[in-house]
Design an enzyme around this catalytic site. Structure first.
Site, PDB file in Angstrom:
ATOM      1  CB  CYS A  59      -6.327   4.414   8.260  1.00  0.00           C
ATOM      2  SG  CYS A  59      -6.113   2.756   7.577  1.00  0.00           S
ATOM      3  N   GLY A 101       2.257 -15.966  12.076  1.00  0.00           N
ATOM      4  CA  GLY A 101       2.311 -14.572  12.491  1.00  0.00           C
ATOM      5  C   GLY A 101       3.471 -14.307  13.426  1.00  0.00           C
ATOM      6  CG  HIS A 102       6.808 -11.615  15.066  1.00  0.00           C
ATOM      7  ND1 HIS A 102       7.647 -12.547  15.628  1.00  0.00           N
ATOM      8  CD2 HIS A 102       7.240 -10.404  15.497  1.00  0.00           C
ATOM      9  CE1 HIS A 102       8.565 -11.931  16.369  1.00  0.00           C
ATOM     10  NE2 HIS A 102       8.335 -10.628  16.305  1.00  0.00           N
ATOM     11  CB  SER A 103       2.891 -11.820  19.161  1.00  0.00           C
ATOM     12  OG  SER A 103       3.599 -12.876  19.790  1.00  0.00           O
ATOM     13  CB  SER A 159       1.984   6.487  -4.007  1.00  0.00           C
ATOM     14  OG  SER A 159       2.998   7.413  -3.717  1.00  0.00           O
ATOM     15  CG  ASP A 160       0.771   1.340  -7.558  1.00  0.00           C
ATOM     16  OD1 ASP A 160      -0.424   1.314  -7.909  1.00  0.00           O
ATOM     17  OD2 ASP A 160       1.691   1.728  -8.298  1.00  0.00           O
ATOM     18  CG  ASP A 161      -3.521   0.816  -2.972  1.00  0.00           C
ATOM     19  OD1 ASP A 161      -3.575   1.673  -2.080  1.00  0.00           O
ATOM     20  OD2 ASP A 161      -4.071   0.957  -4.077  1.00  0.00           O
ATOM     21  CG  ASP A 211      -7.049   0.436  -0.393  1.00  0.00           C
ATOM     22  OD1 ASP A 211      -6.035   1.036  -0.792  1.00  0.00           O
ATOM     23  OD2 ASP A 211      -7.018  -0.395   0.531  1.00  0.00           O
ATOM     24  CG  ASP A 217      -3.297  -2.244   0.884  1.00  0.00           C
ATOM     25  OD1 ASP A 217      -4.091  -1.320   0.605  1.00  0.00           O
ATOM     26  OD2 ASP A 217      -2.496  -2.186   1.822  1.00  0.00           O
TER      27      ASP A 217
END
EC number: 2.7.9.3
Length: 340
Positions: free
Chosen positions: A13, A133-135, A44-46, A221, A86
């Site tokens: 992060c 997913g994605h790559s 600004s919530d998670d 968090d 989150d």
């Protein structure tokens, strides 16, 4: 620890855009108007929360970043735990997850396999299902998840809602950003990294399930904006929080490394953004750096009725993760945050 990823620059992060830059952009984006969008990005919530019936709302979030450790399997675990967090910060339960992958075409695919294995194990531990997913090809590795959860529309934890006399509780120790920085330059001990990894790979699922039994007024968090950055978002310049720095849980070695100026650029961005709202009653430089330190897969920070605080802390101690009552809320003073 196996070392296969050797380009940990600004990982975890610490790679987030600074809060000031992000706010500048988001303030210009039109806000959606839909009565079923219970939580959007205006506060600004998670995570976002969208109501689909009287009893069910979906929680949606995503998070991805470059590595902050050199073991791909552990990196996968940390990145997944961070993304899943989150949903727990909102009081929800994880249902599905999608992989987000950036990976160099010339890198050994076995490394990617280890990253995805670590991530999948955390999704399974969360009680969720990895559904796809994605790559894309990229010059550096980046990994994370898009996560969907569920929650009752009347039981959402928002990051606003603190009340005077509330106690503030933090469920994980601070300092993982400082320790990861020290590790990148070969200055972190194995013991310090082990403590940081244990914290970062621990799901906030367990703390979230405990605190749902109580009247939680606000919850978030602690991640890239550090404890004080996320606390600033909770207070919204409407209340003041008094932080007792000696009650804040942190990894001991992080304090030592901060005194040696092994600190992050992201921590300095956090300081620059929030410092005008802060009154210091202590000149402890290392503790200040810990409070600004960007966390990866950090703990929950929440406010609660003072009469419930000690009972919650007793329940949380059963998780064997350092936690503490770190401060309280009061009516707005000259400064929004007071550090003692």
């Amino acid at each position: 620890m196996e070392k296969e990823i050797v380009f940990c620059k600004g990982g975890g992060c610490t790679a987030k855009l600074g809060p000031e830059a992000l706010k500048h952009v988001l303030d210009k984006i039109p806000k959606a108007k839909d009565p079923n969008l219970l939580v959007g990005f205006e506060g600004s919530d998670d995570a976002a929360v969208y109501r689909i019936s009287d009893d069910v709302a979906i929680v949606q979030t995503l998070d991805f970043f470059p590595p902050m450790v050199e073991d791909p399997y552990i990196f996968g675990q940390i990145a997944a735990a961070n993304a899943l967090s989150d949903v727990y910060a909102m009081g929800g339960d994880v249902k599905t997850a999608l992989n987000i992958v950036c990976f160099p075409e010339k890198m050994d695919l076995n490394i990617l396999g280890k990253i995805l294995t670590g991530g999948n194990e955390k999704v399974m531990e969360a009680g969720g299902i990895l559904a796809g997913g994605h790559s894309i090809a990229d010059v550096d590795v980046k990994y994370g998840l898009s996560v969907t959860g569920t929650i009752h529309p009347d039981r959402i934890f928002k990051n606003s809602g603190v009340r005077p006399k509330d106690k503030l509780i933090l469920t994980k120790p601070l300092g993982v950003g400082i320790i990861a920085t020290a590790d990148r330059v070969g200055e972190a001990s194995e013991e310090a990294m082990d403590k940081a990894i244990k914290s970062m790979t621990t799901l906030n699922k367990y703390a979230s399930e405990i605190i749902r039994k109580y009247d939680i007024h606000a919850c978030t968090d602690v991640t890239g904006f550090g404890l004080l950055g996320h606390l600033h978002e909770m207070l919204q310049n409407e209340y003041t929080a008094v932080i007792q720095s000696k009650s804040v849980p942190y990894i001991k070695e992080a304090y030592d490394y901060a005194n040696e100026f092994l600190i992050t650029a992201a921590g300095q961005r956090n300081r620059n953004f929030v410092e005008s709202f802060i009154e210091y009653e202590t000149d402890d430089f290392a503790m200040q750096e810990i409070l600004f330190d960007p966390q990866t897969s950090g703990g929950l920070l929440f406010s609660v009725n003072p009469e419930d605080a000690n009972k919650i802390l007793e329940d949380l101690h059963g998780l064997e993760m350092p936690c503490g009552i770190i401060g309280e809320i009061m009516e707005l003073q000259e400064k929004e945050i007071i550090i003692r």
